[in-house]
Enzyme design. Structure first.
Site, PDB file in Angstrom:
ATOM      1  N   PRO A  97     -13.838 -62.981 -42.054  1.00 38.90           N
ATOM      2  CA  PRO A  97     -13.766 -62.424 -40.702  1.00 38.90           C
ATOM      3  C   PRO A  97     -14.778 -63.105 -39.787  1.00 38.90           C
ATOM      4  O   PRO A  97     -15.888 -63.405 -40.189  1.00 38.90           O
ATOM      5  CB  PRO A  97     -14.120 -60.951 -40.905  1.00 38.90           C
ATOM      6  N   GLU A  98     -14.381 -63.333 -38.530  1.00 35.89           N
ATOM      7  CA  GLU A  98     -15.292 -63.942 -37.576  1.00 35.89           C
ATOM      8  C   GLU A  98     -15.902 -62.838 -36.712  1.00 35.89           C
ATOM      9  O   GLU A  98     -15.613 -61.650 -36.896  1.00 35.89           O
ATOM     10  CB  GLU A  98     -14.549 -65.007 -36.771  1.00 35.89           C
TER      11      GLU A  98
ATOM     12  N   LYS B  40     -22.028 -61.711 -37.384  1.00 42.56           N
ATOM     13  CA  LYS B  40     -21.108 -61.272 -38.431  1.00 42.56           C
ATOM     14  C   LYS B  40     -21.740 -60.234 -39.361  1.00 42.56           C
ATOM     15  O   LYS B  40     -21.208 -59.935 -40.423  1.00 42.56           O
ATOM     16  CB  LYS B  40     -20.608 -62.493 -39.214  1.00 42.56           C
TER      17      LYS B  40
END
Ligand SMILES: [Zn+2]
Length: 265
Positions: free
Chosen positions: A2-3, A51
């Protein structure tokens, strides 16, 4: 992986689902925290920093401390919120954290990082990060300063380094380099207008923050939402040249580029 925008959405979901609630049970299924128990504490908020996810749990009213639960999704991680007794959508043995408030249960699966630090020491876990692209304190000039601080470094590596800008992953890295016409292997020093590049990164993450998947083309349809990421050997949408692929940096993270639109410099 995931970014930053996906992590931002996860933080929002956790915050909306759990904040203001008091924990009746906690279960930290990582060896270092096997005996930790924050029941009685109140979840006050969850925020993202790049993140990283920071869940603040205040147990001072029950004789404890004010804690930060620091988690990171890394490759496969996710957080889900369930009703009590609801069947989990993922295998129980992959759960790393259970935050049970009685009315809602937050479960973190396959998390890459799970640690508890005193709130006052939170900087020890996220203080190294550069300006957060989706943070309230986003600072584009500081991001440019950090991004350009090592001019010989390959651009693709510098964009991914969370100490420069926090929130970019391999998808945004690829799409940013394509949109600005730079080969990700070229040194940072070739970028004529780093402020424009940093602003574009911010715009892309900001526009995508509520979307379920990243769209950099303006077209949200599946298969059309990205310019070249994941399209090895497919034709460049601009010039028809086959898209090149390589692995960049010590961690050998995926990179794609068009050899014509992003000539080496
Ligand atoms: Zn091209």
């Amino acid at each position: 992986m995931p970014e930053g925008d996906a992590v931002w959405r996860t933080a929002r979901r956790l915050h909306q689902g759990l904040s203001g609630r008091t924990l009746v049970r906690t279960d930290f299924r990582v060896p270092a925290l096997a005996t930790a128990d924050l029941s009685g504490g109140t979840i006050t908020e969850t925020v993202s920093r790049g993140k990283h996810l920071l869940t603040h749990i205040d147990a001072r009213a029950v004789g404890g401390e004010s804690w930060t639960l620091h988690t990171h999704l890394k490759m496969e991680g996710s957080w889900r919120i369930y009703a009590p007794g609801e069947r989990w959508g993922k295998a129980g043995h992959t759960a790393r954290v259970v935050l049970d408030t009685g009315e809602k249960v937050g479960v973190g699966f396959q998390l890459g990082i799970v640690e508890l630090v005193l709130r006052e020491h939170e900087d020890q876990v996220v203080g190294h990060l550069g300006p957060d692209l989706l943070g309230p304190d986003w600072d584009e000039h500081e991001a440019v300063r950090r991004l350009t601080s090592d001019p010989e470094r390959p651009l693709g590596e510098a964009l991914l380094d969370q100490r420069n800008l926090a929130g970019i992953g391999t998808i945004y890295r690829t799409e940013l380099c394509f949109l600005t016409g730079y080969d990700p292997r070229s040194p940072v020093s070739v970028v004529a207008d780093p402020l424009r590049m940093v602003r574009l990164a911010h715009t892309l993450l900001f526009q995508n923050r509520h979307l379920p998947q990243i769209a950099t083309t303006g077209d949200k349809r599946r298969g059309r939402s990205l310019w070249i990421y994941g399209k090895r050997n497919e034709r460049c949408p601009r010039c028809g040249t086959p898209i090149a692929y390589g692995e960049l940096g010590e961690q050998a993270r995926s990179a794609y580029w068009c050899p014509s639109c992003q000539p080496p410099r």
